[in-house]
Design a protein around this motif. Structure first.
Motif, PDB file in Angstrom:
ATOM      1  N   ILE A 143       0.838  -1.200   0.000  1.00 36.35           N
ATOM      2  CA  ILE A 143       0.000   0.000   0.000  1.00 36.35           C
ATOM      3  C   ILE A 143       0.877   1.255   0.000  1.00 36.35           C
ATOM      4  N   ALA A 144       1.950   1.240   0.796  1.00 30.47           N
ATOM      5  CA  ALA A 144       2.852   2.397   0.845  1.00 30.47           C
ATOM      6  C   ALA A 144       3.490   2.646  -0.516  1.00 30.47           C
ATOM      7  N   SER A 145       3.737   1.563  -1.265  1.00 26.19           N
ATOM      8  CA  SER A 145       4.379   1.714  -2.575  1.00 26.19           C
ATOM      9  C   SER A 145       3.478   2.426  -3.580  1.00 26.19           C
ATOM     10  N   PHE A 146       2.167   2.466  -3.302  1.00 26.89           N
ATOM     11  CA  PHE A 146       1.238   3.140  -4.195  1.00 26.89           C
ATOM     12  C   PHE A 146       1.246   4.651  -4.000  1.00 26.89           C
ATOM     13  N   GLY A 147       1.873   5.124  -2.933  1.00 25.47           N
ATOM     14  CA  GLY A 147       2.060   6.552  -2.745  1.00 25.47           C
ATOM     15  C   GLY A 147       1.025   7.237  -1.877  1.00 25.47           C
ATOM     16  N   PRO A 148       1.158   8.564  -1.703  1.00 25.29           N
ATOM     17  CA  PRO A 148       0.337   9.354  -0.773  1.00 25.29           C
ATOM     18  C   PRO A 148      -1.166   9.252  -1.002  1.00 25.29           C
ATOM     19  N   GLU A 149      -1.578   8.925  -2.221  1.00 26.18           N
ATOM     20  CA  GLU A 149      -3.018   8.864  -2.501  1.00 26.18           C
ATOM     21  C   GLU A 149      -3.737   7.817  -1.651  1.00 26.18           C
ATOM     22  N   MET A 150      -2.961   6.898  -1.049  1.00 35.46           N
ATOM     23  CA  MET A 150      -3.555   5.845  -0.236  1.00 35.46           C
ATOM     24  C   MET A 150      -3.750   6.267   1.217  1.00 35.46           C
ATOM     25  N   LYS A 151      -3.252   7.451   1.581  1.00 30.55           N
ATOM     26  CA  LYS A 151      -3.241   7.847   2.989  1.00 30.55           C
ATOM     27  C   LYS A 151      -4.638   7.833   3.629  1.00 30.55           C
ATOM     28  N   ASP A 152      -5.633   8.395   2.937  1.00 30.79           N
ATOM     29  CA  ASP A 152      -6.966   8.491   3.536  1.00 30.79           C
ATOM     30  C   ASP A 152      -7.557   7.106   3.823  1.00 30.79           C
ATOM     31  N   LYS A 153      -7.383   6.198   2.873  1.00 30.79           N
ATOM     32  CA  LYS A 153      -7.926   4.848   3.066  1.00 30.79           C
ATOM     33  C   LYS A 153      -7.215   4.134   4.209  1.00 30.79           C
ATOM     34  N   VAL A 154      -5.904   4.377   4.313  1.00 35.41           N
ATOM     35  CA  VAL A 154      -5.143   3.762   5.408  1.00 35.41           C
ATOM     36  C   VAL A 154      -5.572   4.365   6.742  1.00 35.41           C
ATOM     37  N   SER A 155      -5.764   5.706   6.766  1.00 36.87           N
ATOM     38  CA  SER A 155      -6.157   6.382   8.007  1.00 36.87           C
ATOM     39  C   SER A 155      -7.494   5.855   8.522  1.00 36.87           C
ATOM     40  N   ARG A 157      -8.590   2.856   8.286  1.00 40.66           N
ATOM     41  CA  ARG A 157      -8.345   1.561   8.937  1.00 40.66           C
ATOM     42  C   ARG A 157      -7.562   1.714  10.229  1.00 40.66           C
ATOM     43  N   ALA A 158      -6.884   2.870  10.398  1.00 40.05           N
ATOM     44  CA  ALA A 158      -6.158   3.127  11.651  1.00 40.05           C
ATOM     45  C   ALA A 158      -7.116   3.326  12.815  1.00 40.05           C
ATOM     46  N   GLU A 159      -8.385   3.516  12.532  1.00 35.84           N
ATOM     47  CA  GLU A 159      -9.392   3.679  13.583  1.00 35.84           C
ATOM     48  C   GLU A 159     -10.198   2.390  13.797  1.00 35.84           C
ATOM     49  N   SER A 160      -9.790   1.305  13.149  1.00 35.95           N
ATOM     50  CA  SER A 160     -10.533   0.039  13.225  1.00 35.95           C
ATOM     51  C   SER A 160     -10.528  -0.524  14.649  1.00 35.95           C
ATOM     52  N   ALA A 161     -11.595  -1.228  14.960  1.00 36.91           N
ATOM     53  CA  ALA A 161     -11.670  -1.886  16.269  1.00 36.91           C
ATOM     54  C   ALA A 161     -10.790  -3.126  16.317  1.00 36.91           C
ATOM     55  N   ASP A 162     -10.480  -3.666  15.133  1.00 37.51           N
ATOM     56  CA  ASP A 162      -9.626  -4.858  15.054  1.00 37.51           C
ATOM     57  C   ASP A 162      -8.179  -4.424  15.262  1.00 37.51           C
ATOM     58  N   PRO A 163      -7.516  -4.863  16.333  1.00 40.77           N
ATOM     59  CA  PRO A 163      -6.141  -4.401  16.602  1.00 40.77           C
ATOM     60  C   PRO A 163      -5.157  -4.751  15.490  1.00 40.77           C
ATOM     61  N   ARG A 164      -5.409  -5.867  14.783  1.00 39.24           N
ATOM     62  CA  ARG A 164      -4.476  -6.229  13.717  1.00 39.24           C
ATOM     63  C   ARG A 164      -4.598  -5.267  12.533  1.00 39.24           C
ATOM     64  N   VAL A 165      -5.843  -4.922  12.199  1.00 42.90           N
ATOM     65  CA  VAL A 165      -6.052  -3.951  11.121  1.00 42.90           C
ATOM     66  C   VAL A 165      -5.447  -2.605  11.510  1.00 42.90           C
ATOM     67  N   ARG A 166      -5.717  -2.195  12.746  1.00 46.93           N
ATOM     68  CA  ARG A 166      -5.213  -0.907  13.223  1.00 46.93           C
ATOM     69  C   ARG A 166      -3.685  -0.882  13.211  1.00 46.93           C
ATOM     70  N   ALA A 167      -3.084  -1.950  13.667  1.00 49.47           N
ATOM     71  CA  ALA A 167      -1.627  -2.021  13.728  1.00 49.47           C
ATOM     72  C   ALA A 167      -1.015  -1.945  12.329  1.00 49.47           C
ATOM     73  N   THR A 168      -1.585  -2.683  11.368  1.00 52.53           N
ATOM     74  CA  THR A 168      -1.048  -2.671  10.006  1.00 52.53           C
ATOM     75  C   THR A 168      -1.189  -1.284   9.389  1.00 52.53           C
ATOM     76  N   ALA A 169      -2.316  -0.638   9.649  1.00 51.05           N
ATOM     77  CA  ALA A 169      -2.539   0.705   9.118  1.00 51.05           C
ATOM     78  C   ALA A 169      -1.531   1.699   9.690  1.00 51.05           C
ATOM     79  N   LEU A 170      -1.241   1.585  10.969  1.00 52.16           N
ATOM     80  CA  LEU A 170      -0.267   2.485  11.594  1.00 52.16           C
ATOM     81  C   LEU A 170       1.116   2.300  10.986  1.00 52.16           C
ATOM     82  N   THR A 171       1.467   1.046  10.747  1.00 48.27           N
ATOM     83  CA  THR A 171       2.755   0.770  10.107  1.00 48.27           C
ATOM     84  C   THR A 171       2.780   1.382   8.713  1.00 48.27           C
TER      85      THR A 171
END
Length: 551
Positions: A143-155, A157-171
């Motif tokens: 996802i990071a390789s796709f560039g800044p346009e992915m930031k909103d979609k990643v953000s 998932r950073a609010e997800s209740a699933d800790p694994r999803v949240r952790a991956t999004a933060l990374t």
């Protein structure tokens, strides 16, 4: 996997040109090489297959269909990603997301990232919650390789209740370099969920920005061994000045001993600045880490390793330079050899540091310093002379004295300066001629040291100073002779009364009065009884006569 490629595309493959010019590898060889996992030739294999077009793709998909080992299928999927802009390849990767084994799925994600197939970004985002850590990490990278346009979609998932999803999004936010996500990452780095907290820490590290540095330092200071070690590695990757500062502070303050130890190790990767920092903090570290610092500075004790430490001896900070030199001296002949070789360097700051270092080491280096007096390198000889003058060891006098007559002017001058520093012993018998030949600074130092010694040779030298061409030095010698009550100076002082006037005549009277023996008081009595003498001088003579020990 039987219907991996649509029929139309499959037919196009069959009729497409196998007429491409011969390649370094045949498609079969390239496909087999890719399946073998030979990392050194993987890129070459992918290029060769992609250059072949659809026939190469068909070969790969056929191998995927037949392959039973998930990891091998993953490598083949990664190869599919080399077919940029090929609809069949994108379709093959889309179907690949049905893979359940992490080994194969990692390859699918890598293939999508290689192809830059942003249309499949949603498939990757859906793997943020994978139970496999490798899949999650690879998803974040893709996802990071796709560039800044992915930031909103990643953000999101950073609010997800699933800790694994949240952790991956933060990374992934860290990998995207989303600096405006720093407050979120800092907040999540304090999460009670260890997976989330760790991911947020790596997210902060991924930003690689000055603003993120202190947040990273805060995490490293208090983290457990595993995370502290990883954070130290990240800090070491910052620009040199910042990295050395951070690693130095962590060596002193990291709560994890393993983190401290790695900080020490990483400092040695930063050259003289890192070694200098370690030397600087060595006295201030707890015993548990002090030994580790010593070992890091010395390494395997080889000449190459100690040469890196020797660079610190050139530091403008003399305390740090001398401390580094002391560590080298403690290593025996190898460390000493390096330091003595540095004497040939004309750099003034380095020579100053070596002078302080060797002078403090004192007598134990005398044999090597005496040996250096015969060096073929003039810089080495001059510095050895200077250092021996600073040490002032009696056994060096006979080594230095012959150099006073050396044919080289610089050697003569340095020998004069060195011997003029001696404050004791019979060195003054070698220096009498300096009253006539030494410059004003040398002569003044000579008289001062002779006064401090006060022995027979020293007094003789000061008496010769009564003929110094500078009046201020002559009067200083008179004062010193009076302080030493040098009876041997009475005759020359009495002669001077016949030749001097004014201030200098007063100084002679004071010297004779201080000496105080009968022969010294007699000329003062003559002055006292002579009404033609200066009244102030007569008063001074009267004072010494009244206070004479002869009354």
């Amino acid at each position: 996997m039987r219907h991996l490629i649509p029929a139309g595309l499959f037919c196009a493959m069959l009729v497409s040109g196998w007429s491409i010019p011969a390649l370094a590898l045949t498609p079969v060889e390239a496909a087999k090489l890719l399946a073998s996992g030979d990392e050194s030739r993987k890129e070459e294999a992918i290029r060769e297959l992609a250059a072949k077009g659809n026939p190469g793709l068909w070969m790969l998909t056929d191998m995927i269909k037949k392959e039973s080992q998930p990891e091998v299928r993953g490598r083949l999927y990664e190869g599919v990603g080399g077919f940029q802009g090929n609809e069949g390849a994108q379709y093959a990767l889309t179907l690949g997301f049905k893979e359940e084994h992490p080994g194969a799925l990692v390859g699918v994600i890598r293939g999508v990232a290689r192809m830059k197939a942003r249309a499949l970004a949603g498939n990757i985002l859906n793997r943020f919650g994978s139970s496999d850590e490798n899949v999650r990490l690879e998803a974040a990278r893709a996802i990071a390789s796709f560039g800044p346009e992915m930031k909103d979609k990643v953000s999101e998932r950073a609010e997800s209740a699933d800790p694994r999803v949240r952790a991956t999004a933060l990374t992934a936010l860290g990998m995207l370099g989303a600096e405006d996500s720093l407050p979120l990452l800092i907040r999540e780095s304090k999460s009670k969920d260890p997976l989330v907290a760790r991911a947020a820490a790596f997210g902060i590290a991924g930003l690689k920005s000055p603003a993120a540095f202190e947040a990273l330092m805060d995490i490293a200071r208090t983290a457990d061994d595993s995370l502290a070690v990883e954070m130290v590695r990240q800090i070491s990757g910052y620009p040199a000045v910042q990295a050395v500062d951070g690693l130095t502070r962590l060596t002193m303050a990291c709560s994890s001993l393993k983190g401290q130890e790695l900080a020490v190790e990483k400092l040695t990767d930063h050259g003289a600045a890192g070694f200098g920092a370690l030397v600087d903090i060595l006295p201030r570290t707890p015993p548990a880490i002090r030994g580790r610092i010593n070992r890091a500075l010395i390494g395997d004790g080889s000449r190459d390793r100690l040469s890196k430490l020797a660079l610190v001896v050139t530091d403008e900070n003399i305390y740090r330079a001398v401390a580094a030199g002391n560590v080298l001296l403690a290593q025996g002949s190898t460390g000493e050899d390096l330091l003595f070789e540095m004497m040939a360097d004309p750099n003034p700051a380095q020579r100053k540091n070596l002078t302080v270092l060797f002078t403090r080491a004192g007598d134990r280096l005398l044999p090597r310093l005496h040996e250096s007096l015969g060096s073929s390198n003039l810089n080495t000889r001059l510095l050895a002379i200077d250092i021996l003058g600073q040490i002032g060891a009696p056994e060096s006098v006979d080594r230095l004295a012959p150099l006073l007559r050396h044919e080289n002017r610089d050697i003569r001058a340095h020998a004069m300066q060195a011997l003029a520093r001696y404050k004791s012993g019979d060195v003054f018998k070698h220096l009498e001629f300096l009253v006539d030949e030494g410059d004003q600074g040398v002569r003044e130092k000579l008289y001062d040291n002779a006064r401090a010694d006060g022995g027979p040779w020293a007094v003789k030298l000061i008496i010769r100073g009564l003929k110094d061409p500078r009046i201020e030095l002559r009067t200083k010698c008179m004062r010193y002779l009076g302080e030493l009550r040098a009876t041997g100076a009475v005759v020359p002082l009495k002669r001077m009364l016949q030749d001097v006037t004014g201030f200098e005549r007063k100084a002679v009277v004071q010297a004779l009065g201080e000496i105080g023996v009968r022969q010294a008081i007699e000329p003062l009595q003559t002055i006292s009884g002579n009404e033609e003498e200066d009244p102030d001088l007569r008063k001074l003579a009267d004072f010494y006569i009244r206070n004479s020990r002869l009354r």
